[in-house]
Design an enzyme around this catalytic site. Structure first.
Site: not given
Length: 789
Positions: A320-321
């Protein structure tokens, strides 16, 4: 099933990827290098999965930021000097079994020695407690961002302006070498997003607006990071991370905002660069923080699993970011609770969560597996992908490289490579009456907020996230001012900033001071070098309301123009700020983008003729706020006045076109020749053109080949870049440049979301030359088109 789940299912049903791909369209592994397959590693992964507990597996899927485990971390602000807190380290690794750490502490660069100390300790604890090394990652996007003393190249948009794959690869090799010297094996780079919106705060992190240019240069970054053979266990290599899958930057011009993208456009514009990078063997992918067609990408099963992992054949790690699983609940309001957000993201195909500040993800995911809401098969798949990367890095045999193994760190050789990249990136956009190059000894008045700032030369992601700490680390390098003084003599250069950025606060604010004094100083000079642009920023802090360059800078430009002196406008900016209110009064215009620590020296060399400029715009430079378009626009987007009708200003004027860039040399193109004027989709066509340097000085030129489809079943673009080559020509030298094209180079994504080359008439264009040809048959391609040609 609660109403949030019902809404999500409804949204999935109407999303661009609502239909399951047919089996003939799903390809488990496409042609290309790919991630190396190693059966011995796969056997070890299987053995690890048998051994690990559920808590240990979930821990491998957890990534925290360094501030969480340092002394003074109660408020996530670390004490200085930086030191790990043993109690917090044990909480993370012993209790929560955390498998990954990222980022720096206090948003500040560290020496390689400090990095070695920190990571060596974390690896020792991880091996003792879990028997698995952790994986450390940073955003090293134009050099080793958070390492003091590292070599900084131009930011990615500047590398795009070089149109030089060799230089791009060299920069990636240096970055990988110096990142590994710090003990860090994972780099969150390259950015493969498309820079197609001039307003976007992350445009400068891209290679520009074109699919083909982005693809070719993106592949060079991956080769530079991972090597041709993708053996990332070798000395000086790191794992690449493709950012940000998929469709980031589209629609609003603001960062991390929703986008509406038809599947056809998603596949034709945003997907090919990622597909080529997956085929090349990139090990990791980071996900788009926004939403596409109403669905957070982090929760989109169709994009993450069906498209990325199945159809595109990606075998690596999906991360994920920053805090984006939490955002599914907090920001996007799709999940009613954080626990439900975790369920959505993991089931969608996320393998590792960049949490980054707490352990709620781990406790929630353990509960979800125990309750049967997340299948153990999904956990094992995620952990397998994480372990595959760790084994590939060689971390089990050697958890960390050390600085002393990297004697070329910050070497003169590396610095020369960065200087050459800066030289080739700077783009001469205008040069009326050949005001450039300047003669040495010319009396020069230098002014503007970007004239004496290493911070603005580098931009964000430089020693700190927003780039505000550059001046603490870059004291040995030359600003534009000091570089001009070095080349032209201090006595021939006067200076006053006149417009200044504040030391802290909003990046897009500046202050006007001593304008009358500046005018007096300018009157005594022969030439004015006006250095305008932006202060540093990236991501959400860089969102803006007005694309025009600031009012104070506009005023300074107009007041300087009133003096009747030749003016050289030097732009130092991450995105093309509008300059149309005063551009006509500038005699020369140079775009430096964000050229890095050697940008000042490179610019001064170009100003005084020691270097011949060769950069080309990697984007369309807009002229007006409501005329933002890309070079590959549709005909209807740029309609000229029709006979007998009023002119409603429908023509979309641009300041400078994509691919534009002047030289001090004079290049002539002639004899554009095709090997045949009719060919089938299975045949190839040879294109040749002669290029001659008609001047008395050597220079570099980018030969650009474009294709134009005369008519198609879907409205064609005006033109598309299909090939380019940067060449060096000595004075009076002539060379024949050859390209090879195939039928698939003419393809577009049609009504059924398949790539199709349609029979009909086309044009090939190189410079001002054009030749027509005919494709005699139609062909479809039942796969995602890779532009790795």
């Amino acid at each position: 099933m609660n109403r949030f789940q019902q809404v999500l299912i409804l949204l999935c049903g109407i999303a661009a990827f609502s239909c399951q791909p047919s089996s003939e369209n799903i390809q488990i592994k496409k042609a290309g290098v790919g991630i190396p397959s190693d059966q011995s590693i796969e056997k070890k992964i299987a053995q690890q999965l048998e051994r690990l507990t559920l808590a240990e597996k979930v821990g491998q899927m957890t990534q925290i930021t360094l501030d969480v485990i340092t002394q003074g971390a109660d408020e996530f602000v670390s004490d200085e000097p930086l030191a790990l807190d043993e109690k917090l380290v044990l909480e993370a690794i012993q209790k929560y079994k955390v498998g990954s750490v990222l980022n720096t502490a206090n948003n500040r660069a560290r020496t390689p020695k400090k990095w070695n100390s920190v990571i060596e300790h974390l690896q020792r604890v991880s091996m003792e407690e879990i028997g698995i090394p952790l994986i450390y990652g940073v955003d090293a996007i134009h050099g080793t961002t958070y390492t003091a003393g590292a070599t900084f190249f131009p930011q990615q948009i500047g590398l795009g302006a070089t149109w030089n794959p060799e230089i791009v690869r060299q920069g990636a090799e240096v970055c990988a070498y110096e990142t590994r010297a710090s003990g860090i094996p994972w780099n969150f780079s390259p950015v493969l997003d498309m820079g197609r919106d001039a307003r976007w705060a992350r445009m400068w992190e891209t290679f520009g607006e074109d699919v083909y240019l982005n693809t070719q240069l993106g592949l060079e970054v991956i080769k530079g990071y991972q090597g041709e053979d993708n053996d990332i266990s070798k000395h000086g290599r790191v794992a690449a991370c493709l950012k940000h899958f998929l469709g980031y930057s589209s629609l609003s011009g603001k960062d991390r905002t929703p986008a509406l993208i038809p599947e056809r456009e998603l596949r034709e514009i945003y997907l090919p660069t990622f597909q080529a990078a997956v085929d090349q063997g990139a090990y990791t992918v980071m996900i788009n923080s926004g939403l596409i067609n109403g669905i957070p990408v982090h929760a989109n099963y169709q994009l993450l699993t069906e498209l990325l992992k199945k159809e595109m054949g990606f075998d690596g790690l999906v991360v994920t970011d920053w805090a984006d699983i939490e955002n599914i609940h907090i920001r996007d309001k799709v999940a009613a609770t954080q626990k439900e957000a975790v369920k959505m993201a993991i089931n969608a195909g996320i393998d590792m969560a960049m949490v980054p500040y707490n352990y709620n993800f781990t406790t929630n995911l353990i509960e979800l597996v125990t309750e049967g809401e997340v299948p153990m098969q999904r956990i094992d798949d995620a952990v397998s992908r994480i372990l595959r990367v760790k084994y590939a890095m060689g971390l089990f045999e050697k958890p960390m490289d050390k600085q002393e193994e990297y004697p070329e760190f910050a070497s003169e050789k590396f610095e020369q490579s960065a200087l050459e990249a800066a030289r080739e990136s700077i783009t001469l956009l205008k040069n009326n009456e050949q005001v450039l190059p300047l003669k040495k000894g010319t009396k020069v008045f230098v002014t503007g907020p970007n004239a004496h700032s290493m911070r603005t030369l580098n931009g964000g992601w430089t020693y700190s996230w927003q780039g505000e700490k550059v001046d603490e680390f870059a004291g040995k390098y030359q600003s534009i001012l000091t570089a001009i003084q070095a080349v032209n003599g201090t006595g021939n250069v006067s200076y006053q900033p006149t417009v200044e950025y504040p030391a802290e606060g909003t990046y897009d604010v500046d202050h006007l001071r001593d304008l009358n004094k500046a005018k007096r100083m300018a009157k005594a000079a022969d030439v004015i070098v006006l250095c305008l642009g932006e202060n540093t920023y990236t991501e959400k802090p860089g969102d803006l309301h007005d694309l025009n360059i600031s009012e104070n800078q506009q005023l300074l430009a107009k007041e300087m123009a009133k003096l009747g002196k030749p003016i050289v406008l030097v732009l130092n900016e991450g995105r093309p700020r509008l300059i149309s209110t005063f551009e006509t009064q500038m005699d020369a215009v140079l775009q430096t983008y964000l050229p890095g620590n050697f940008g000042g020296q490179a610019l001064a060399e170009i100003l005084f003729g020691e270097v011949n400029p060769s950069g080309k715009l990697p984007y369309t430079y807009p002229k007006y706020a409501n005329s933002l378009l890309t070079y590959d626009h549709k005909y209807a987007e740029n309609q000229e006045k029709m006979e007998g009708m009023y002119d409603y200003e429908s023509l979309m004027e641009v300041q400078y076109p994509f691919g534009h860039g002047l030289s001090y040399a004079d290049f002539e193109y002639r004899d554009l020749t095709l090997s045949k004027t009719t060919f089938t989709a299975e045949e190839t066509i040879e294109v040749s053109v002669k290029v001659k340097n008609n001047s008395a000085i050597a220079g570099k030129e980018v030969v650009q080949l474009y294709i134009s489809d005369h008519y198609a079943s879907l409205a064609p673009s005006v033109k598309k870049l299909k090939r380019f080559e940067k060449i060096h020509l000595a004075a009076q030298e002539e060379r024949t440049i050859r390209f090879t094209l195939q039928g698939r180079d003419l393809a577009f994504v049609g009504f059924n979301n398949e790539w199709i080359s349609e029979k009909g008439d086309f044009s090939i264009m190189v410079d001002q030359l054009k030749q027509d040809f005919y494709l005699s048959e139609t062909k479809t391609y039942n796969q995602v088109q890779s532009l790795a040609l």
